[in-house]
Motif scaffolding. Structure first.
Motif, PDB file in Angstrom:
ATOM      1  N   ASN A  81       0.828  -1.208   0.000  1.00  0.00           N
ATOM      2  CA  ASN A  81       0.000   0.000   0.000  1.00  0.00           C
ATOM      3  C   ASN A  81       0.861   1.256   0.000  1.00  0.00           C
ATOM      4  O   ASN A  81       0.536   2.249  -0.672  1.00  0.00           O
ATOM      5  CB  ASN A  81      -0.935   0.002   1.211  1.00  0.00           C
ATOM      6  CG  ASN A  81      -2.233  -0.741   0.963  1.00  0.00           C
ATOM      7  OD1 ASN A  81      -3.160  -0.203   0.382  1.00  0.00           O
ATOM      8  ND2 ASN A  81      -2.287  -1.988   1.383  1.00  0.00           N
ATOM      9  N   ILE A  82       1.972   1.225   0.761  1.00  0.00           N
ATOM     10  CA  ILE A  82       2.892   2.368   0.768  1.00  0.00           C
ATOM     11  C   ILE A  82       3.485   2.578  -0.617  1.00  0.00           C
ATOM     12  O   ILE A  82       3.617   3.711  -1.098  1.00  0.00           O
ATOM     13  CB  ILE A  82       3.999   2.144   1.820  1.00  0.00           C
ATOM     14  CG1 ILE A  82       3.398   2.195   3.233  1.00  0.00           C
ATOM     15  CG2 ILE A  82       5.097   3.196   1.680  1.00  0.00           C
ATOM     16  CD1 ILE A  82       4.365   1.806   4.327  1.00  0.00           C
ATOM     17  N   ALA A  83       3.849   1.481  -1.282  1.00  0.00           N
ATOM     18  CA  ALA A  83       4.410   1.582  -2.630  1.00  0.00           C
ATOM     19  C   ALA A  83       3.431   2.268  -3.579  1.00  0.00           C
ATOM     20  O   ALA A  83       3.823   3.143  -4.372  1.00  0.00           O
ATOM     21  CB  ALA A  83       4.777   0.192  -3.144  1.00  0.00           C
ATOM     22  N   PHE A  84       2.163   1.909  -3.510  1.00  0.00           N
ATOM     23  CA  PHE A  84       1.154   2.537  -4.364  1.00  0.00           C
ATOM     24  C   PHE A  84       0.998   4.017  -4.012  1.00  0.00           C
ATOM     25  O   PHE A  84       0.840   4.866  -4.895  1.00  0.00           O
ATOM     26  CB  PHE A  84      -0.185   1.809  -4.224  1.00  0.00           C
ATOM     27  CG  PHE A  84      -0.353   0.659  -5.174  1.00  0.00           C
ATOM     28  CD1 PHE A  84      -1.165   0.764  -6.286  1.00  0.00           C
ATOM     29  CD2 PHE A  84       0.304  -0.537  -4.959  1.00  0.00           C
ATOM     30  CE1 PHE A  84      -1.328  -0.296  -7.173  1.00  0.00           C
ATOM     31  CE2 PHE A  84       0.158  -1.604  -5.830  1.00  0.00           C
ATOM     32  CZ  PHE A  84      -0.661  -1.485  -6.943  1.00  0.00           C
TER      33      PHE A  84
ATOM     34  N   ALA B 289      13.991   3.478   2.321  1.00  0.00           N
ATOM     35  CA  ALA B 289      13.234   2.932   3.448  1.00  0.00           C
ATOM     36  C   ALA B 289      13.297   3.814   4.685  1.00  0.00           C
ATOM     37  O   ALA B 289      12.293   4.009   5.380  1.00  0.00           O
ATOM     38  CB  ALA B 289      13.732   1.521   3.778  1.00  0.00           C
ATOM     39  N   ALA B 290      14.475   4.380   4.968  1.00  0.00           N
ATOM     40  CA  ALA B 290      14.637   5.182   6.188  1.00  0.00           C
ATOM     41  C   ALA B 290      13.723   6.412   6.167  1.00  0.00           C
ATOM     42  O   ALA B 290      13.024   6.697   7.150  1.00  0.00           O
ATOM     43  CB  ALA B 290      16.096   5.602   6.336  1.00  0.00           C
TER      44      ALA B 290
ATOM     45  N   TYR C  55       5.500   7.067   6.742  1.00  0.00           N
ATOM     46  CA  TYR C  55       4.404   6.134   6.525  1.00  0.00           C
ATOM     47  C   TYR C  55       4.362   4.959   7.501  1.00  0.00           C
ATOM     48  O   TYR C  55       3.406   4.187   7.508  1.00  0.00           O
ATOM     49  CB  TYR C  55       4.493   5.551   5.109  1.00  0.00           C
ATOM     50  CG  TYR C  55       4.363   6.583   4.019  1.00  0.00           C
ATOM     51  CD1 TYR C  55       3.139   7.176   3.727  1.00  0.00           C
ATOM     52  CD2 TYR C  55       5.482   6.967   3.278  1.00  0.00           C
ATOM     53  CE1 TYR C  55       3.029   8.119   2.728  1.00  0.00           C
ATOM     54  CE2 TYR C  55       5.380   7.912   2.271  1.00  0.00           C
ATOM     55  CZ  TYR C  55       4.152   8.496   1.997  1.00  0.00           C
ATOM     56  OH  TYR C  55       4.031   9.426   1.001  1.00  0.00           O
ATOM     57  N   GLY C  56       5.409   4.781   8.283  1.00  0.00           N
ATOM     58  CA  GLY C  56       5.496   3.581   9.112  1.00  0.00           C
ATOM     59  C   GLY C  56       6.604   2.675   8.615  1.00  0.00           C
ATOM     60  O   GLY C  56       7.247   2.949   7.598  1.00  0.00           O
ATOM     61  N   ASN C  57       6.813   1.601   9.322  1.00  0.00           N
ATOM     62  CA  ASN C  57       7.969   0.757   9.066  1.00  0.00           C
ATOM     63  C   ASN C  57       7.976   0.189   7.643  1.00  0.00           C
ATOM     64  O   ASN C  57       7.027  -0.446   7.207  1.00  0.00           O
ATOM     65  CB  ASN C  57       8.004  -0.392  10.079  1.00  0.00           C
ATOM     66  CG  ASN C  57       9.276  -1.192   9.953  1.00  0.00           C
ATOM     67  OD1 ASN C  57      10.353  -0.631   9.793  1.00  0.00           O
ATOM     68  ND2 ASN C  57       9.161  -2.502  10.034  1.00  0.00           N
ATOM     69  N   VAL C  58       9.058   0.434   6.937  1.00  0.00           N
ATOM     70  CA  VAL C  58       9.303  -0.151   5.616  1.00  0.00           C
ATOM     71  C   VAL C  58      10.649  -0.852   5.690  1.00  0.00           C
ATOM     72  O   VAL C  58      11.688  -0.193   5.775  1.00  0.00           O
ATOM     73  CB  VAL C  58       9.333   0.920   4.510  1.00  0.00           C
ATOM     74  CG1 VAL C  58       9.652   0.278   3.168  1.00  0.00           C
ATOM     75  CG2 VAL C  58       8.017   1.676   4.444  1.00  0.00           C
TER      76      VAL C  58
END
Length: 522
Positions: free
Chosen positions: A143-146, A173-174, A180-183
């Protein structure tokens, strides 16, 4: 109402399905209230599906149906007046008239029909997660990627676009974790591995352009009869999650694109979903809720959905409650589980005092069925035992030659057959990388030879101003230039011809450095 002058039994507003003590009719105005066709393997489900599809097509309603075994393809060819067909038609008071229907074949893999494609963006993260069987954490990262792709203005069209955006969020990612939260890169890697599994199943052929225009499913022919669209699904069934997700995507797209229609006199489209249990097997609650919502609301868009499966218990109760038109073929009751299934099937019908429904389900012969269709104000009729009428078109599969002839005359020939690779996330991100890398390359002092000169200059001191060179350094400089121009320059030139891009340059530089080292050590 008087019947049409066709000899096949349909009326202006009803489809004749079969006959028992009385005729069984499917009312067109109530056909968008959905339906269910069930029964054990070999009991006649496909023939019932074909009879219903023919009736809808004659009424000007386009049909979409998945063909699991290839048996439904015969609907495209003229029916054969075989003895058992003539006998059954005569018993029902019909004059058998061979017929055929305008048919368009579709195939996700583009082998036995026109390719069917959707873009990654159209599929969305929820359905993609279902297709890849991702856990909640991986679904969240997808969902984050989208979301990132949307904010960056990156189109997600095909699989390489999805891989590119996943690599992008792994590299950042950092920063993304803060917003957005942990990636985690490990989770991105998990998604990438599942994408590889999908690609091995052929999903890479499904994602891309030109994407399917749903209006091409909703055509009528020159005689005003609805086209019958057949999804060739024998190979697709080897990837059941891809099959189920694709059909759910189609329903979702129809729901989102079609305008409200209320209760039209006949459906705009009828959708037959064979092997329907695959949609619900191990499906997460979020997906089941979406299925229920689409089935419940798509009726108002004028679309009828008919699930075809072996037993009503394959369909969740919330969805089952939406299916008003029922056709039940024989079930076997050899085990306690089978007996439970028969009892459950019997309970889905409005009782008929003249029938022991549970008992009759186990006694039905091939071609017989228990039916209950909606009538009047939308209430189900009492269950009746009938013999299903014979189809007008051919029963059974067509030959490869017949299929090719149909595809050659298809109304969508050429529209989807060639893949289009538009500029999207993959190409844009590649350009960004190239733009970022360009200044560093430009400062290298003239490419490979410039870097060679810098290396040699450092070793021999040739970067020292000309007036400060010693005699030994001057000699070394001249020897180096000669070696560089005549030997190394030839090696690099050959490499440049045989190896393209940044990889060739990198390998070339490594070989040049090795060659120089060997020469200078002598």
């Amino acid at each position: 109402m008087a019947t049409k002058d066709t000899g096949i039994g349909d009326t202006e507003d009803k489809i004749f399905i079969g006959k028992g003590e009385q005729p069984a009719w499917l009312t067109l105005g109530l056909a968008n209230r959905h339906g269910l066709v069930t029964g054990a393997t070999g009991t006649g489900k496909t023939v019932s599906l074909q009879v219903m599809a023919e009736g809808f097509a004659r009424a000007g309603v386009p049909v979409f149906a998945a063909d699991i075994k290839g048996d439904l393809s015969g609907i495209s060819e003229v029916g054969e007046p075989k003895d058992f067909i003539l006998k059954r038609a005569a018993e029902m008071g019909l004059a058998f008239q061979p017929d055929q229907f305008t048919t368009v074949f579709w195939d996700v893999f583009g082998e036995q029909g026109h390719p069917v494609r959707a873009t990654v963006s159209e599929m969305g993260p929820l359905l993609l997660s279902r297709m890849m069987d991702l856990n909640d954490v991986a679904e969240g990262v997808l969902n984050i990627a989208f979301r990132v792709a949307d904010e960056q203005g990156l189109l997600l069209l095909d699989m390489k676009d999805l891989r590119a955006i996943l690599s992008f969020i792994a590299e950042h990612a950092a920063e993304l974790t803060t917003e957005y939260g942990n990636v985690s890169k490990a989770t991105v890697g998990t998604i990438q591995r599942q994408l590889l599994v999908l690609e091995n199943q052929g999903a890479d052929k499904f994602f891309g352009e030109p994407a399917l225009a749903l209006k091409d499913f909703m055509r009528t022919d020159r005689d005003g009869r609805g086209n019958i669209n057949i999804l060739v699904a024998d190979k697709l069934m080897q990837s059941p999650q891809l099959y189920a997700t694709f059909l759910l995507w189609m329903l979702s797209e129809l729901f989102e694109q079609l305008p409200e229609a209320g209760d039209p006199p006949k459906p705009k489209l009828v959708f037959f979903f064979d092997e329907a249990h695959l949609l619900f097997n191990d499906a997460p609650k979020a997906l089941l809720d979406k299925v229920e919502q689409v089935v419940r609301l798509i009726r108002s868009k004028g679309v009828g959905v008919y699930f075809v499966t072996q037993n009503p218990i394959d369909v969740p109760d919330k969805v089952l409650a939406q299916l008003g038109n029922r056709v039940q073929h024989a079930l076997r009751a050899f085990t306690p589980r089978d007996q439970k299934a028969v009892a459950a099937a019997a309970q889905t019908f409005r009782p008929n005092p003249k029938l022991d429904t549970a008992k009759v389900i186990t006694e039905l012969g091939k071609g017989e069925a228990l039916v209950s269709f909606l009538e009047g104000n939308g209430t189900p009729a009492m269950v009746e035992r009938i013999m299903v009428r014979p189809p007008s078109a051919r029963i059974g599969p067509i030959t490869p030659e017949e299929r090719q002839a149909i595809m050659a005359a298809s109304p969508v020939k050429g529209k989807y057959d060639t893949t289009i690779d538009s500029e999207s996330a993959y190409e844009i991100l590649q350009k960004r990388v190239a733009t970022t890398a360009a200044p560093a390359d430009a400062g290298a002092g003239g490419g490979v030879l410039g870097q060679i000169g810098a290396i040699v200059g450092t070793i021999f001191g040739t970067n020292t101003p000309r007036g400060k060179l010693s005699t030994g350094q001057v000699i070394a400089r001249d020897v180096t230039r000669s070696v560089t121009n005549k030997v190394v320059g030839g090696v690099v030139a050959d490499l440049g011809k045989s190896m393209g891009g940044s990889l060739g340059s990198s390998v070339g530089r490594a070989i040049v450095r090795g060659a120089l080292g060997g020469l200078l050590r002598r």
